[in-house]
Design a protein around this motif. Structure first.
Motif, short mmCIF file in Angstrom:
data_model
loop_
_atom_site.label_atom_id
_atom_site.label_comp_id
_atom_site.label_asym_id
_atom_site.label_seq_id
_atom_site.Cartn_x
_atom_site.Cartn_y
_atom_site.Cartn_z
N LYS A 149 -10.45 8.67 -3.60
CA LYS A 149 -11.82 8.62 -3.09
C LYS A 149 -12.84 8.90 -4.18
CE LYS A 149 -14.82 10.65 0.46
NZ LYS A 149 -14.93 11.64 1.55
N LEU B 225 0.84 -1.19 0.00
CA LEU B 225 0.00 0.00 0.00
C LEU B 225 0.88 1.25 0.00
CD1 LEU B 225 -2.87 -0.82 2.52
CD2 LEU B 225 -3.01 -0.69 0.04
N PRO C 228 -7.83 1.45 -0.97
CA PRO C 228 -8.01 0.04 -0.60
C PRO C 228 -9.41 -0.22 -0.09
CG PRO C 228 -6.65 1.19 1.01
CD PRO C 228 -6.81 2.12 -0.13
N GLY C 229 -10.07 -1.26 -0.64
CA GLY C 229 -11.40 -1.61 -0.17
C GLY C 229 -12.49 -0.74 -0.78
#
Length: 363
Positions: free
Chosen positions: A201, A43, A362-363
């Motif tokens: 985002k 990451l 992430p996610g």
């Protein structure tokens, strides 16, 4: 202020800023991102490299030097900055509480000036070790040994001329240089970090910006982003300024002081305020940026951290325009003299990253 502003304009009007960001990305950052975050799928923590890029952009504009990635100077510099901010914050609170009462110099030196003096000594020691300068604070000596990057005059060169002519003291020179470094590095790197988080985002905004930059580069037959494209990139400029609004990394501007007589302020909407004499006045940048609806002007109950590109685009032409509510760099005679360097650095850095990578949360 005059020297800093003229230096910034000279460097930003030339290719200095663009070339520095490119050099730092190509020679220090790209390989690490490729190895650690693309090949090994680690990451990405933006500040792991953004702080380094921004630090060297500002440092090179100040001293004409690049600090290597593995040099412990950067990490130690950050720790000194944190200590300076801590002591400065305490002093500000005390000043608020005491009002017009002036603290004695011996108390200021023992409690609050220690951190800045340690920062001065730390930077001077590193510059002496670099071999680029010869500096002796006690003797008031500071001279350059070799020409800086590209042989171009940077901020320190202008100040050293003032020192030689007796127009500035040694302490004024080092104090001014440190203020520029501290103010420019921390704010710009945190803004850049916020930009990457917002791009991840809001993937549709990331794609919009990337396509606009790519289209402009294709039309000019360019293989890399150039600052000369900026006036054609209305969505990109709107995004960068929206990042400045949302991040609000400087929550209050520099203080202003009213004179001894009361002031009457009249706003555009007809309201009037009476400001008592001898009053310390701060611009509430955080409230203006996040708690005001810039279209209606109404106060908001919840902070406005969604992306509003429309705040920066003319409703008819869809071209970029500065919004009158924009106070990220302060206003009036005490606005930030380094804002051109900061904004252009953000343009080059973010465009370089967007044309190389896709950022995914992430996610």
């Amino acid at each position: 202020r005059r020297l800093f502003s003229s230096t910034v304009l000279t460097l930003t009007d030339s290719n200095f800023v663009q070339q520095r960001v490119r050099d730092i990305m190509d020679h220090y950052v790209a390989d690490k991102i490729e190895t650690n975050h693309i090949e090994q799928h680690q990451l990405l923590v933006p500040m792991d490299f953004l702080g380094f890029v921004v630090f060297n952009t500002v440092f090179s504009a100040t001293f004409g030097l690049i600090v290597p990635f593995d040099d412990p100077f950067i990490g130690q510099f950050v720790k000194h900055v944190q200590r300076m901010f801590a002591s400065g914050s305490i002093l500000s609170l005390i000043n608020f509480a005491l009002g017009d009462v002036k603290l004695p110099d011996w108390l200021l030196r023992s409690l609050f000036w220690k951190a800045p003096m340690q920062m001065d000594a730390f930077v001077i020691e590193w510059l002496n070790r670099s071999g680029e300068f010869v500096i002796d604070r006690q003797q008031g000596v500071w001279r350059r040994q070799r020409a800086g990057l590209d042989g171009q005059k940077v901020y320190v060169d202008h100040l050293l001329e003032q020192l030689e002519q007796g127009k500035m003291s040694f302490d004024e020179v080092i104090g001014d240089l440190i203020i520029g470094l501290v103010a420019g590095i921390d704010t710009t790197s945190n803004t850049a970090e916020y930009a990457l988080l917002l791009l991840a985002k809001y993937p549709h905004v990331q794609q919009q910006v990337r396509e606009e930059i790519s289209s402009a580069m294709t039309s000019r037959n360019l293989k890399r982003f150039e600052l000369s494209l900026v006036n054609e990139l209305h969505i990109f400029r709107a995004f960068v300024h929206e990042v400045l609004r949302i991040s609000a990394v400087v929550v209050m501007g520099l203080p202003h002081y009213s004179g001894k007589k009361p002031l009457k302020l009249e706003l555009e909407d007809g309201r009037e305020y009476s400001v008592p004499g001898s009053t310390l006045i701060h611009c509430n940048t955080l409230l203006i940026s996040r708690y005001i609806d810039w279209e209606s002007g109404q106060r908001l109950e919840k902070e406005n951290t969604d992306i509003h590109l429309e705040y920066w685009l003319d409703p008819d032409t869809k071209r970029f325009k500065i919004n009158g509510n924009h106070v990220s760099f302060g206003t009036g005679k005490r606005d930030c003299p380094g804002q051109a360097l900061a904004v252009r650095s953000l343009y080059v850095l973010l465009a370089e990253l967007l044309m190389r990578y896709k950022f995914v949360a992430p996610g």
